[in-house]
Design an enzyme around this catalytic site. Structure first.
Site, PDB file in Angstrom:
ATOM      1  NE  ARG A  98     105.865  23.266   0.791  1.00  0.00           N
ATOM      2  CZ  ARG A  98     106.187  23.423  -0.488  1.00  0.00           C
ATOM      3  NH1 ARG A  98     105.360  23.982  -1.308  1.00  0.00           N
ATOM      4  NH2 ARG A  98     107.345  22.985  -0.956  1.00  0.00           N
ATOM      5  CB  THR A  99     108.645  24.285   7.440  1.00  0.00           C
ATOM      6  OG1 THR A  99     108.066  23.098   6.895  1.00  0.00           O
ATOM      7  CG2 THR A  99     108.638  24.198   8.951  1.00  0.00           C
ATOM      8  CE  LYS A 101     132.894  32.177  11.612  1.00  0.00           C
ATOM      9  NZ  LYS A 101     132.897  33.388  12.446  1.00  0.00           N
ATOM     10  NE  ARG A 155     112.724  21.618   7.879  1.00  0.00           N
ATOM     11  CZ  ARG A 155     111.854  21.564   6.872  1.00  0.00           C
ATOM     12  NH1 ARG A 155     112.254  21.745   5.626  1.00  0.00           N
ATOM     13  NH2 ARG A 155     110.581  21.320   7.102  1.00  0.00           N
ATOM     14  CG  HIS A 175     108.053  18.301   9.937  1.00  0.00           C
ATOM     15  ND1 HIS A 175     107.873  19.548  10.491  1.00  0.00           N
ATOM     16  CD2 HIS A 175     108.136  18.492   8.592  1.00  0.00           C
ATOM     17  CE1 HIS A 175     107.862  20.455   9.517  1.00  0.00           C
ATOM     18  NE2 HIS A 175     108.017  19.833   8.363  1.00  0.00           N
TER      19      HIS A 175
HETATM   20  C1  NCD Z   1     108.505  17.897   4.374  1.00  0.00           C
HETATM   21  C2  NCD Z   1     109.753  17.824   5.221  1.00  0.00           C
HETATM   22  O1  NCD Z   1     110.598  18.709   5.195  1.00  0.00           O
HETATM   23  O2  NCD Z   1     109.854  16.826   5.929  1.00  0.00           O
HETATM   24  N1  NCD Z   1     108.285  19.166   3.836  1.00  0.00           N
HETATM   25  C3  NCD Z   1     107.677  20.121   4.588  1.00  0.00           C
HETATM   26  O3  NCD Z   1     108.072  20.433   5.687  1.00  0.00           O
HETATM   27  N2  NCD Z   1     106.571  20.679   4.070  1.00  0.00           N
HETATM   28  C4  NCD Z   1     108.438  16.811   3.373  1.00  0.00           C
HETATM   29  C5  NCD Z   1     109.513  16.717   2.343  1.00  0.00           C
HETATM   30  O4  NCD Z   1     110.446  17.529   2.296  1.00  0.00           O
HETATM   31  O5  NCD Z   1     109.425  15.800   1.535  1.00  0.00           O
END
Ligand code: NCD
Length: 305
Positions: free
Chosen positions: A53-54, A83, A104, A132
């Site tokens: 999703r993100t 590397k 991320r 997040h």
């Molecule tokens: C979450 C995350 O990555 O922290 N997912 C997300 O971004 N929608 C929650 C999770 O992975 O459990």
């Protein structure tokens, strides 16, 4: 220059500005008349951890606004990090190509290191168990849309609270509003880490911790379930011991309020009975959809557009 590193960096005005912009984005998406405010911009989405999703909603958000996207979906294995390149050097390079960098990373604090050398806005799409912020924003947008208010809510976080960065990104936003009560419900093994509990106390946030959902089910307005974060465990045996300790059961629904919303950042694995998915109170797919509008608003926000 604006980086989005943590939910803790925002004040109430910033938050409400972003929520209002997200509403405009939602309307534009629904009418199909989207102003291409990011034309000629490039958004880099560099993910050192898995994501559905993100990453895809940030990319969709960028494309809808007319930007172009460069992307590394498995940067740990496929970028020069493999590397041995430092995050600082990688960030310097990304900033020479793109106008906004979304990252991320599995290690808490990585985005802060990147921000020290970044010459373009960075957005933290999740750094380890730390933060997040775009998730926190889409969660608060969802609560407002579903409940019509952000105050006087009983908010329950359930599941793996030891490792939940989404919980840490939502609490600061809900604190701006009066009358919200926080309940942290988890098995002992997955309870809030001591340092975070102390942080909440130092900030004067009142909360209750418990091990069982039963007594809060009749009062909860926002039930925020979390996945047991398998990737944060030192070994699989430790994960196996706790993975099924906390589950929202179909029969729990009858004890919940009619207007409760059940939230989850997704992906969910086993922590919510599948039969719950079709109950109108299950808000998690609507929540994920809201991510698109909020991330559109956020891309504009970091460029002061
Ligand atoms: C979450 C995350 O990555 O922290 N997912 C997300 O971004 N929608 C929650 C999770 O992975 O459990």
């Amino acid at each position: 220059m604006k980086h989005i590193l943590s939910a803790n960096q925002f004040n109430k005005d910033d938050l409400e500005k972003i929520l209002a912009r997200a509403e405009v984005m939602e309307k534009q998406c629904k009418t199909g008349k989207i102003e291409k405010l990011l034309e000629n911009k490039i958004v880099a989405c560099i993910f050192f951890e898995p994501s559905t999703r993100t990453r895809l909603s940030f990319e969709t958000a960028a494309l809808k606004l007319g930007a172009q996207v460069i992307s590394a979906e498995n940067a740990m294995g496929n970028s020069s990090t493999y590397k041995g390149e430092t995050i600082e050097d990688t960030t310097r390079m990304l900033c020479s190509y793109a106008d906004i960098i979304v990252i991320r990373h599995p290690k808490a604090g990585t985005l802060d290191l990147a921000a020290r050398v970044a010459t373009k806005p960075l957005i933290n799409a999740g750094d380890g168990i730390n933060q997040h912020p775009s998730q926190g924003l889409l969660d608060v947008y969802t609560i407002k849309k579903e409940h019509g208010r952000l105050n006087n809510l009983n908010v329950v976080f359930g599941g793996d609270l030891l490792n939940s960065r989404t919980m840490r990104a939502l609490v600061p936003f809900l604190r701006f509003y009066e009358g919200n009560t926080f309940y942290f419900v988890s098995p002992k093994e997955l309870a809030l880490p001591r340092e975070y509990r102390n942080e909440l106390k130092e900030k004067g946030i009142s909360f209750k911790e418990m091990e069982n959902l039963k007594e809060v089910l009749p009062v909860v307005d926002v039930l925020y379930m979390t996945r047991v974060q398998k990737e944060r465990f030192a070994n699989n045996a430790d994960y196996e011991k706790v993975k099924n300790l906390f589950i929202l059961k179909f029969q729990d629904l009858k004890n919940l309020k009619k207007d409760v919303i059940i939230m989850h950042a997704l992906p969910k694995v086993n922590e919510i009975d599948q039969q719950i998915d079709t109950d109108p109170r299950a808000a998690y797919f609507r929540q994920a959809q809201n991510g698109l509008y909020v991330r559109m608003a956020l891309l504009l926000y970091v460029l002061n557009l």
